[in-house]
Design an enzyme around this catalytic site. Structure first.
Site, PDB file in Angstrom:
ATOM      1  NE  ARG A 141     -73.853  18.236  62.102  1.00 48.31           N
ATOM      2  CZ  ARG A 141     -74.027  16.968  62.490  1.00 48.31           C
ATOM      3  NH1 ARG A 141     -73.017  16.143  62.542  1.00 48.31           N
ATOM      4  NH2 ARG A 141     -75.222  16.524  62.815  1.00 48.31           N
ATOM      5  CE  LYS A 174     -74.191  14.098  53.085  1.00 46.29           C
ATOM      6  NZ  LYS A 174     -74.991  12.867  52.920  1.00 46.29           N
ATOM      7  NE  ARG A 199     -80.551  19.554  55.791  1.00 40.82           N
ATOM      8  CZ  ARG A 199     -81.647  19.801  55.085  1.00 40.82           C
ATOM      9  NH1 ARG A 199     -82.396  20.873  55.390  1.00 40.82           N
ATOM     10  NH2 ARG A 199     -82.021  19.016  54.084  1.00 40.82           N
ATOM     11  CG  HIS A 200     -74.384  15.825  57.611  1.00 37.19           C
ATOM     12  ND1 HIS A 200     -73.070  16.153  57.831  1.00 37.19           N
ATOM     13  CD2 HIS A 200     -74.691  14.881  58.541  1.00 37.19           C
ATOM     14  CE1 HIS A 200     -72.595  15.448  58.842  1.00 37.19           C
ATOM     15  NE2 HIS A 200     -73.564  14.679  59.312  1.00 37.19           N
ATOM     16  CB  VAL A 201     -77.470  21.019  54.047  1.00 37.08           C
ATOM     17  CG1 VAL A 201     -76.999  22.269  54.772  1.00 37.08           C
ATOM     18  CG2 VAL A 201     -78.384  21.368  52.879  1.00 37.08           C
TER      19      VAL A 201
END
Length: 394
Positions: A141, A174, A199-201
């Site tokens: 996300r 990230k 996950r922010h990735v």
């Protein structure tokens, strides 16, 4: 007696003619000694044919003389804006004086470099069958793009469809090294399916590590609206996030959006605002620097790996497509979202705002977001192609 001998000795060697001969002999001896003595070598770099200079791998940031991993593309052209104050601008790798051409496409994140513009209808009609049998999904996300609305909707659907949602405890990291990407793949593969991992990735090619690729989804929004939302969120937070978490000095907190843009502060530069494309391009320096190659690589990864990249401004259409293309996860998504809305929690996600931005600042910032808009317009057009194929035709 001794004194007389000494005087005769001096007279013998220091007569005018003998003095000249003696001086000549002594000079010759000095020259011979100098020539035969070891010579001094001027200081300079030592040359050695057996030494390989260490190379810096831009993807892992590790120093190695023999690295197997792919090297990220060269840095793209520098942004043509005034430099930010030294206190606010982070150190960056040295750039040559002449602006280089956009980097050539390497073998990179998506399993091959992007070549030319990727069309929004690439791979159409869309083959949804390749996602139906997948029991793992990754929602990498993008921040400030309505992700919490989608996550609450997913929470409503987990019981109905019998899957779990796993939210990573690693919130801010990230960009990953090769080893960290490998660990991410192992972590997701180790979860009990069916599962949605969020996950922010940045996008990670599972096949590069010998694993089957999961289904990927994401949600983005208009780049300027997102940037303004993030700008004020970092200063004032929202009902769920205290502003103090960002540890900003008071003078930066009080700086208006217009001041940031019109005074060419680094926070509002092209480089600092290039934040959405890397989520889809992947890991490595070339994906984080503003350049056309990164945009095309991001598009290529969307075409090859993403079931849906939703648009916040068209959230209802996004939910309908998720329902249609991924029913094992999103069947009944619209009804689930309506239930979330009825709780009133969606309104609490909105960031507190400062002074409304002026037209001049917004126009200038939109120019700096040109590469982000390139990708956003691609995603909007692609969503419309999917809508025409799966929703309008029924």
């Amino acid at each position: 007696m001794g004194l007389e001998v000494y005087k005769r000795y001096l007279r013998t060697f220091f007569t005018p003619s003998k003095y000249l001969m003696t001086s000549t002999i002594m000079t010759g001896l000095i020259v011979i000694v100098f020539v035969s003595s070891p010579r001094r070598v001027a200081y300079g770099p030592v040359q050695s044919s057996g030494y390989a200079a260490p190379q810096v791998n831009l993807d892992t940031r590790a120093v190695s003389t023999n690295e197997d991993t792919a090297v990220a593309p060269a840095d793209p052209p520098k942004e043509e804006t005034a430099a930010a104050p030294a206190a606010e601008q982070p150190a960056a790798p040295a750039q040559p004086a002449d602006k280089p051409a956009a980097p050539a496409a390497p073998a990179a994140a998506g399993g091959g470099g992007a070549a030319g513009d990727v069309a929004a209808d690439a791979g159409m009609p869309f083959d949804v069958s390749k996602f139906h049998g997948l029991d793992r999904m990754v929602y990498n996300r993008v921040d400030k793009c309505g992700s919490r609305s989608l996550l609450y909707t997913i929470d409503e659907l987990t019981t109905k469809h019998g899957y779990t949602k796993f939210t990573s405890e690693e919130f801010n990291k990230k960009n990953l090294t090769q080893e960290e990407q490998k660990e991410l793949v192992a972590e997701i593969n180790g979860l009990t399916p069916p599962v949605i991992y969020d996950r922010h990735v940045y996008f990670t090619p599972f096949q590069k590590f010998g694993s089957k690729n999961p289904a990927w989804i994401n949600l983005i929004r208009d780049p300027l609206r997102r940037f303004i939302s993030l700008y004020y969120f970092k200063r004032f937070g929202d009902p769920h996030t205290a502003a103090g978490e960002f540890n900003m000095p008071e003078e930066i907190i009080n700086r208006s959006f217009d001041d940031c843009v019109l005074n060419n502060v680094f926070e509002c530069s092209t480089k600092a605002s290039f934040r959405v494309v890397p989520y889809f391009c992947g890991h490595g320096e070339g994906c984080r620097m503003p350049n056309k190659w990164a945009v095309e690589q991001a598009k290529k990864n969307v075409v090859e790996n993403y079931a849906v990249v939703g648009i916040l401004e068209e959230f209802n259409t996004t939910l309908e497509l998720l329902d249609k293309l991924l029913p094992q996860y999103f069947g009944g998504a619209t009804d689930a979202y309506n239930s979330v809305q009825n709780t009133g929690i969606v309104e609490k996600f909105k960031s507190f705002s400062g002074a409304p931005p002026g037209e001049e600042a917004m126009a200038k910032m939109k120019e700096r977001l040109a590469l982000e808009y390139d990708f956003y317009n691609f995603a909007v057009a692609r969503l419309h192609h999917q809508k025409a194929q799966f929703l309008d035709s029924t």
